[in-house]
Write an enzyme that holds these catalytic residues in place. Sequence first.
Site, PDB file in Angstrom:
ATOM      1  N   LYS A   9       0.829  -1.206   0.000  1.00 34.50           N
ATOM      2  CA  LYS A   9       0.000   0.000   0.000  1.00 34.50           C
ATOM      3  C   LYS A   9       0.866   1.261   0.000  1.00 34.50           C
ATOM      4  CE  LYS A   9      -3.910  -2.102   2.522  1.00 34.50           C
ATOM      5  NZ  LYS A   9      -4.862  -1.876   3.647  1.00 34.50           N
ATOM      6  N   TYR A  49     -12.922  -3.168  -2.506  1.00 36.81           N
ATOM      7  CA  TYR A  49     -13.374  -2.934  -1.130  1.00 36.81           C
ATOM      8  C   TYR A  49     -14.896  -2.857  -1.042  1.00 36.81           C
ATOM      9  CZ  TYR A  49      -8.553  -2.192   0.479  1.00 36.81           C
ATOM     10  OH  TYR A  49      -7.231  -2.365   0.820  1.00 36.81           O
ATOM     11  N   PHE A  57     -15.495   4.885   7.051  1.00 38.69           N
ATOM     12  CA  PHE A  57     -14.119   5.170   6.612  1.00 38.69           C
ATOM     13  C   PHE A  57     -13.878   4.823   5.140  1.00 38.69           C
ATOM     14  CE2 PHE A  57     -14.159   0.935   8.627  1.00 38.69           C
ATOM     15  CZ  PHE A  57     -13.656   0.134   7.601  1.00 38.69           C
ATOM     16  N   ARG A  85      -1.334 -14.330   5.180  1.00 34.61           N
ATOM     17  CA  ARG A  85      -2.180 -13.644   6.176  1.00 34.61           C
ATOM     18  C   ARG A  85      -1.547 -13.746   7.564  1.00 34.61           C
ATOM     19  NH1 ARG A  85      -6.485 -10.081   4.845  1.00 34.61           N
ATOM     20  NH2 ARG A  85      -7.266 -10.455   6.923  1.00 34.61           N
ATOM     21  N   THR A  91      -5.720  -6.762  11.045  1.00 34.55           N
ATOM     22  CA  THR A  91      -5.904  -5.508  10.297  1.00 34.55           C
ATOM     23  C   THR A  91      -5.287  -4.290  10.993  1.00 34.55           C
ATOM     24  OG1 THR A  91      -7.988  -6.432   9.481  1.00 34.55           O
ATOM     25  CG2 THR A  91      -7.664  -4.055   9.206  1.00 34.55           C
ATOM     26  N   ARG A 102       2.408  -5.980   9.845  1.00 37.95           N
ATOM     27  CA  ARG A 102       1.643  -4.871  10.423  1.00 37.95           C
ATOM     28  C   ARG A 102       2.059  -4.622  11.877  1.00 37.95           C
ATOM     29  NH1 ARG A 102      -4.135  -6.875   7.856  1.00 37.95           N
ATOM     30  NH2 ARG A 102      -4.090  -5.631   5.938  1.00 37.95           N
ATOM     31  N   ASN A 112      -1.982   0.403   6.982  1.00 37.75           N
ATOM     32  CA  ASN A 112      -1.446  -0.839   7.555  1.00 37.75           C
ATOM     33  C   ASN A 112      -0.556  -1.625   6.581  1.00 37.75           C
ATOM     34  OD1 ASN A 112      -3.501  -1.675   5.923  1.00 37.75           O
ATOM     35  ND2 ASN A 112      -4.674  -2.731   7.508  1.00 37.75           N
ATOM     36  N   HIS A 115      -2.010  -5.209   1.788  1.00 36.21           N
ATOM     37  CA  HIS A 115      -3.237  -5.983   1.611  1.00 36.21           C
ATOM     38  C   HIS A 115      -2.819  -7.401   1.257  1.00 36.21           C
ATOM     39  CE1 HIS A 115      -7.075  -7.482   0.113  1.00 36.21           C
ATOM     40  NE2 HIS A 115      -6.373  -8.026  -0.870  1.00 36.21           N
ATOM     41  N   GLU A 126      -9.267 -12.028  -6.661  1.00 33.00           N
ATOM     42  CA  GLU A 126      -8.494 -10.784  -6.604  1.00 33.00           C
ATOM     43  C   GLU A 126      -7.337 -10.785  -7.608  1.00 33.00           C
ATOM     44  OE1 GLU A 126      -9.384  -9.568  -1.964  1.00 33.00           O
ATOM     45  OE2 GLU A 126      -7.390 -10.254  -2.486  1.00 33.00           O
TER      46      GLU A 126
HETATM   47  P1  IDP Z   1      -7.763  -6.705   5.938  1.00 33.11           P
HETATM   48  O1  IDP Z   1      -6.955  -5.732   5.109  1.00 33.11           O
HETATM   49  O2  IDP Z   1      -7.027  -7.134   7.182  1.00 33.11           O
HETATM   50  O3  IDP Z   1      -8.277  -7.883   5.128  1.00 33.11           O
HETATM   51  P2  IDP Z   1     -10.482  -5.611   5.829  1.00 33.11           P
HETATM   52  O4  IDP Z   1     -11.498  -5.707   6.939  1.00 33.11           O
HETATM   53  O5  IDP Z   1     -10.714  -6.397   4.589  1.00 33.11           O
HETATM   54  O6  IDP Z   1      -9.056  -5.928   6.498  1.00 33.11           O
HETATM   55  O7  IDP Z   1     -10.365  -4.067   5.482  1.00 33.11           O
HETATM   56  C1  IDP Z   1      -9.682  -3.647   4.340  1.00 33.11           C
HETATM   57  C2  IDP Z   1      -8.868  -2.403   4.669  1.00 33.11           C
HETATM   58  O8  IDP Z   1      -9.761  -1.361   5.113  1.00 33.11           O
HETATM   59  C3  IDP Z   1      -7.896  -2.572   5.836  1.00 33.11           C
HETATM   60  O9  IDP Z   1      -6.668  -3.184   5.476  1.00 33.11           O
HETATM   61  C4  IDP Z   1      -7.697  -1.128   6.275  1.00 33.11           C
HETATM   62  O10 IDP Z   1      -6.802  -0.435   5.421  1.00 33.11           O
HETATM   63  C5  IDP Z   1      -9.110  -0.563   6.094  1.00 33.11           C
HETATM   64  N1  IDP Z   1      -9.872  -0.632   7.353  1.00 33.11           N
HETATM   65  C6  IDP Z   1     -10.412  -1.751   7.914  1.00 33.11           C
HETATM   66  N2  IDP Z   1     -11.018  -1.458   9.075  1.00 33.11           N
HETATM   67  C7  IDP Z   1     -10.852  -0.120   9.264  1.00 33.11           C
HETATM   68  C8  IDP Z   1     -11.264   0.787  10.291  1.00 33.11           C
HETATM   69  O11 IDP Z   1     -11.893   0.428  11.288  1.00 33.11           O
HETATM   70  N3  IDP Z   1     -10.931   2.099  10.117  1.00 33.11           N
HETATM   71  C9  IDP Z   1     -10.231   2.535   9.023  1.00 33.11           C
HETATM   72  N4  IDP Z   1      -9.827   1.728   8.039  1.00 33.11           N
HETATM   73  C10 IDP Z   1     -10.130   0.407   8.151  1.00 33.11           C
HETATM   74 MG    MG Z   2      -9.704  -7.966   3.634  1.00 31.37          MG
END
Ligand code: IDP
Ligand code: MG
Length: 154
Positions: A9, A49, A57, A85, A91, A102, A112, A115, A126
């Site tokens: 990212k 997404y 957000f 993972r 996350t 992370r 973070n 992805h 994907e």
């Molecule tokens: P992941 O990346 O661990 O799979 P997901 O729930 O799929 O997590 O969310 C995708 C991305 O959305 C996260 O990597 C992060 O950048 C963002 N994100 C997820 N939850 C939050 C939040 O609570 N606040 C702000 N951004 C978030």
């Molecule tokens: Mg995800």
Amino acid sequence: MEKTLVILKPSCVQKALIGEVISRFEKKGLQLIGMKMMQLDDDILNVHYAHLKDEPFFDCLKQSMKATPVVVQCWQGYDAALVVRKMIGVTNGREAEAGTVRGDYSLSSQQNIVHASDSTASAEEELKRFFKKEEIFDYNQTNAPFLYSKEELL
Ligand code: IDP
Ligand code: MG
């Protein structure tokens, strides 16, 4: 062997951690079979997404993913999606275990660093979203007999 998608990212690009993150996956033994730099746009992010489209957000997340080009990668290995993972951690970087990408490099639930596909099925979907067929390479990983047992290589 399974394939999985990783996106480095803008938070990874700007913190100059591209080499560091690639190095972790290489050292683990995963095989890099596709990699390119891309500028993401709303079209691809709205699909990628989609599961977060009602979150407060969502717009901020899309902005953060468009802030610089990203590096998209395809890594291959036995149980690759699961392995990657585990290596990136949960996350939120503040909650991710030390020793994960992370956990070591992020203080944020959004910025973070990486992805990674969350399952074999989502990896397949994907990878098609980010790579053309000819951008994924098939080549022999010569140290495979030292990474896996004979049974695992069957
Ligand atoms: P992941 O990346 O661990 O799979 P997901 O729930 O799929 O997590 O969310 C995708 C991305 O959305 C996260 O990597 C992060 O950048 C963002 N994100 C997820 N939850 C939050 C939040 O609570 N606040 C702000 N951004 C978030
Ligand atoms: Mg995800």
